[in-house]
Design an enzyme around this catalytic site. Sequence first.
Site, PDB file in Angstrom:
ATOM      1  N   PHE A  81      50.773  24.613  -5.386  1.00  0.00           N
ATOM      2  CA  PHE A  81      52.197  24.675  -5.068  1.00  0.00           C
ATOM      3  C   PHE A  81      53.003  24.763  -6.371  1.00  0.00           C
ATOM      4  O   PHE A  81      52.444  24.678  -7.467  1.00  0.00           O
ATOM      5  CB  PHE A  81      52.612  23.435  -4.272  1.00  0.00           C
ATOM      6  CG  PHE A  81      51.756  23.202  -3.049  1.00  0.00           C
ATOM      7  CD1 PHE A  81      52.079  23.778  -1.834  1.00  0.00           C
ATOM      8  CD2 PHE A  81      50.617  22.414  -3.123  1.00  0.00           C
ATOM      9  CE1 PHE A  81      51.278  23.588  -0.714  1.00  0.00           C
ATOM     10  CE2 PHE A  81      49.806  22.210  -2.012  1.00  0.00           C
ATOM     11  CZ  PHE A  81      50.136  22.799  -0.810  1.00  0.00           C
ATOM     12  N   SER A  88      47.577  25.688   4.059  1.00  0.00           N
ATOM     13  CA  SER A  88      47.979  24.447   3.395  1.00  0.00           C
ATOM     14  C   SER A  88      49.501  24.376   3.298  1.00  0.00           C
ATOM     15  O   SER A  88      50.143  25.354   2.908  1.00  0.00           O
ATOM     16  CB  SER A  88      47.380  24.356   1.992  1.00  0.00           C
ATOM     17  OG  SER A  88      45.983  24.274   2.047  1.00  0.00           O
ATOM     18  N   CYS A  93      49.035  17.800  -0.080  1.00  0.00           N
ATOM     19  CA  CYS A  93      48.478  19.035   0.487  1.00  0.00           C
ATOM     20  C   CYS A  93      47.728  18.712   1.772  1.00  0.00           C
ATOM     21  O   CYS A  93      46.737  17.977   1.751  1.00  0.00           O
ATOM     22  CB  CYS A  93      47.539  19.685  -0.520  1.00  0.00           C
ATOM     23  SG  CYS A  93      46.755  21.191   0.083  1.00  0.00           S
ATOM     24  N   THR A 149      46.374  20.330   5.849  1.00  0.00           N
ATOM     25  CA  THR A 149      45.938  21.546   6.533  1.00  0.00           C
ATOM     26  C   THR A 149      46.563  21.660   7.914  1.00  0.00           C
ATOM     27  O   THR A 149      46.509  20.712   8.707  1.00  0.00           O
ATOM     28  CB  THR A 149      44.402  21.557   6.673  1.00  0.00           C
ATOM     29  OG1 THR A 149      43.818  21.483   5.372  1.00  0.00           O
ATOM     30  CG2 THR A 149      43.925  22.826   7.362  1.00  0.00           C
ATOM     31  N   ALA A 187      44.028  11.904   6.726  1.00  0.00           N
ATOM     32  CA  ALA A 187      42.847  11.056   6.649  1.00  0.00           C
ATOM     33  C   ALA A 187      43.199   9.660   6.121  1.00  0.00           C
ATOM     34  O   ALA A 187      44.221   9.480   5.443  1.00  0.00           O
ATOM     35  CB  ALA A 187      41.798  11.700   5.741  1.00  0.00           C
ATOM     36  N   HIS A 192      47.768  16.899  -4.822  1.00  0.00           N
ATOM     37  CA  HIS A 192      46.855  15.761  -4.830  1.00  0.00           C
ATOM     38  C   HIS A 192      47.599  14.563  -5.424  1.00  0.00           C
ATOM     39  O   HIS A 192      47.741  14.460  -6.647  1.00  0.00           O
ATOM     40  CB  HIS A 192      45.608  16.074  -5.654  1.00  0.00           C
ATOM     41  CG  HIS A 192      44.864  17.259  -5.141  1.00  0.00           C
ATOM     42  ND1 HIS A 192      43.964  17.968  -5.910  1.00  0.00           N
ATOM     43  CD2 HIS A 192      44.876  17.875  -3.930  1.00  0.00           C
ATOM     44  CE1 HIS A 192      43.458  18.968  -5.208  1.00  0.00           C
ATOM     45  NE2 HIS A 192      44.003  18.931  -3.999  1.00  0.00           N
ATOM     46  N   THR A 219      61.939  16.966 -14.083  1.00  0.00           N
ATOM     47  CA  THR A 219      61.747  16.794 -15.520  1.00  0.00           C
ATOM     48  C   THR A 219      61.963  15.333 -15.905  1.00  0.00           C
ATOM     49  O   THR A 219      62.969  14.731 -15.532  1.00  0.00           O
ATOM     50  CB  THR A 219      62.730  17.673 -16.307  1.00  0.00           C
ATOM     51  OG1 THR A 219      62.535  19.043 -15.937  1.00  0.00           O
ATOM     52  CG2 THR A 219      62.503  17.529 -17.805  1.00  0.00           C
TER      53      THR A 219
END
Length: 234
Positions: free
Chosen positions: A2, A47, A54, A56, A70, A108, A154
């Site tokens: 991404f 995704s 991220c 699915t 999960a 992640h 930033t």
Amino acid sequence: MFTGIVEVIGTVSKLEELDTSSSGGGGTSLTIAGAASILTDCHEGDSISINGTCLTVTEFTPETFKVGVAPETLRRTNLGALKNNSPVNLERAVSGSTRMGGHIVQGHVDTTARILSITPDGNALTFRFQPRDVSLLKYVVEKGFITIDGASLTVTAVQDGKDGWWEVMMIAYTQTRVVTADKKVGEEVNVEVDMVGKYVEKNVQAWFAGEGESVALERLVGRLVDERLKAKGL
């Protein structure tokens, strides 16, 4: 992958706990509404980043999509705190024609961070965050990138140490386009540090372990030679 540029703010319309025999492995199923603008080219298995995580797509309609979350994801992120009608940042995975307006974001989540303070500065807001895992502060540098709830921002200031923190500034434009701007002191956000720092650390560790001048360098030189030969058609 991404870019950290939030495309739209969606809304949680349904939460379901999954049993251990499901694909979610006993986690949670989320249905997200208000996502029509990013579902025009959607397919099952695509995704989509939800608050920087991220996930699915398992089902979708023209307006909504469904994902399974999960147990490990629930432990590592703030998604377990979502409720019906909770707003969430959404971004599709990059395509070959995507403009890199932010930075490379994997989706992640490394840890969560607590909002320590929110300070107005003109029409901007300065947010101070303290990470749950303070060891990640070594990857946070002033003027570097950081991903907060999926938004590329930033870093404007950093303080290391066990009580360390970092700050980001959100301009008025950003405040209207990310969920973090409406959060309060004490609430948590998802954090992904810039992965460039992790790669640099790994290579430095390899060098000090005696691999820097042999294994690591040989691999780099070999790859450069292969690329040059391929470019010449050899």
